[in-house]
Design a protein around this motif. Structure first.
Motif, PDB file in Angstrom:
ATOM      1  N   ASP A   1       0.832  -1.205   0.000  1.00 50.78           N
ATOM      2  CA  ASP A   1       0.000   0.000   0.000  1.00 50.78           C
ATOM      3  C   ASP A   1       0.872   1.264   0.000  1.00 50.78           C
ATOM      4  O   ASP A   1       2.097   1.166   0.117  1.00 50.78           O
ATOM      5  N   PRO A   2       0.275   2.452  -0.139  1.00 48.91           N
ATOM      6  CA  PRO A   2       1.061   3.691  -0.192  1.00 48.91           C
ATOM      7  C   PRO A   2       1.905   3.956   1.056  1.00 48.91           C
ATOM      8  O   PRO A   2       2.863   4.707   1.002  1.00 48.91           O
ATOM      9  N   ALA A   3       1.570   3.352   2.182  1.00 51.51           N
ATOM     10  CA  ALA A   3       2.357   3.512   3.406  1.00 51.51           C
ATOM     11  C   ALA A   3       3.437   2.435   3.511  1.00 51.51           C
ATOM     12  O   ALA A   3       4.020   2.241   4.575  1.00 51.51           O
ATOM     13  N   PHE A   4       3.698   1.714   2.429  1.00 52.56           N
ATOM     14  CA  PHE A   4       4.723   0.669   2.327  1.00 52.56           C
ATOM     15  C   PHE A   4       4.425  -0.565   3.169  1.00 52.56           C
ATOM     16  O   PHE A   4       5.331  -1.298   3.535  1.00 52.56           O
ATOM     17  N   ALA A   5       3.177  -0.798   3.497  1.00 52.57           N
ATOM     18  CA  ALA A   5       2.805  -2.002   4.234  1.00 52.57           C
ATOM     19  C   ALA A   5       2.389  -3.079   3.233  1.00 52.57           C
ATOM     20  O   ALA A   5       1.706  -2.791   2.255  1.00 52.57           O
ATOM     21  N   LEU A   6       2.827  -4.296   3.471  1.00 52.14           N
ATOM     22  CA  LEU A   6       2.421  -5.423   2.649  1.00 52.14           C
ATOM     23  C   LEU A   6       1.029  -5.837   3.101  1.00 52.14           C
ATOM     24  O   LEU A   6       0.795  -6.051   4.292  1.00 52.14           O
ATOM     25  N   CYS A   7       0.081  -5.895   2.167  1.00 49.05           N
ATOM     26  CA  CYS A   7      -1.319  -6.167   2.508  1.00 49.05           C
ATOM     27  C   CYS A   7      -1.859  -7.336   1.698  1.00 49.05           C
ATOM     28  O   CYS A   7      -1.336  -7.658   0.639  1.00 49.05           O
ATOM     29  N   VAL A   8      -2.927  -7.943   2.224  1.00 51.28           N
ATOM     30  CA  VAL A   8      -3.642  -8.974   1.485  1.00 51.28           C
ATOM     31  C   VAL A   8      -5.123  -8.644   1.550  1.00 51.28           C
ATOM     32  O   VAL A   8      -5.643  -8.266   2.600  1.00 51.28           O
TER      33      VAL A   8
END
Length: 169
Positions: free
Chosen positions: A43-50
């Motif tokens: 995501d734009p905050a550099f978090a890996l998401c699912v």
């Protein structure tokens, strides 16, 4: 993310859809997978998401089922399970900004996130658009300024004293 059965590391350089059909990462023989089971992305905050994409047999993080069509931020060591496929989330590391050439010789400074496969020592770069980083920063500034304005409206005397203390008067 690293596949636990094969040991293969899958870089998340763009959003990856996992499923049996119409997916970036296909496991055709896994009958427990939906055609488009889940999507993994940064995501734009550099978090890996699912995101679970409305799968029939759910998306699992560390043995906890995601609600249908929900999003979860992943962290190092998390186990993502879809159907009979299990992935280990590797370290997510923000690296330095590197210039990228744009048309007509201009340069652009994109934000970069690096996901490292710790056992194999390989590094895969995920480049996010600079405009997304600008959007996040601008929204953050708007929230701070808006909060200050609300506080000044609700508590004008305390706000005036605080501002005066900051200016040294």
């Amino acid at each position: 993310m690293k596949h636990q059965k094969t040991g293969k590391t899958y870089p998340v350089s763009k959003p990856i859809v996992i499923g049996r059909d119409k997916s970036d990462l296909k496991f055709l023989s896994d009958e427990k997978l939906s055609r488009s089971h889940c999507k993994v992305y940064v995501d734009p905050a550099f978090a890996l998401c699912v995101d679970d994409l409305g799968s029939t047999n759910k998306t699992w993080i560390n043995e906890a089922a995601l609600e249908s069509s929900s999003t979860v931020k992943l962290k190092k060591g998390d186990r993502l399970r879809v159907g009979h496929q299990e992935f280990l989330v590797e370290e997510v590391d923000i690296s330095a900004v590197t210039p990228v050439k744009v048309s007509k010789g201009a340069t652009k400074q994109p934000a970069e996130a690096t996901i490292q496969a710790s056992r194999q020592g390989k590094t895969t770069r995920i480049t996010l658009e600079n405009s997304k980083l600008k959007q996040v920063v601008l929204w953050g500034i708007l929230v701070v300024v808006g909060t200050l304005l609300v506080l000044m409206f609700l508590y004008p005397e305390q706000a005036t004293q605080y501002i005066q203390s900051l200016s040294g008067r």
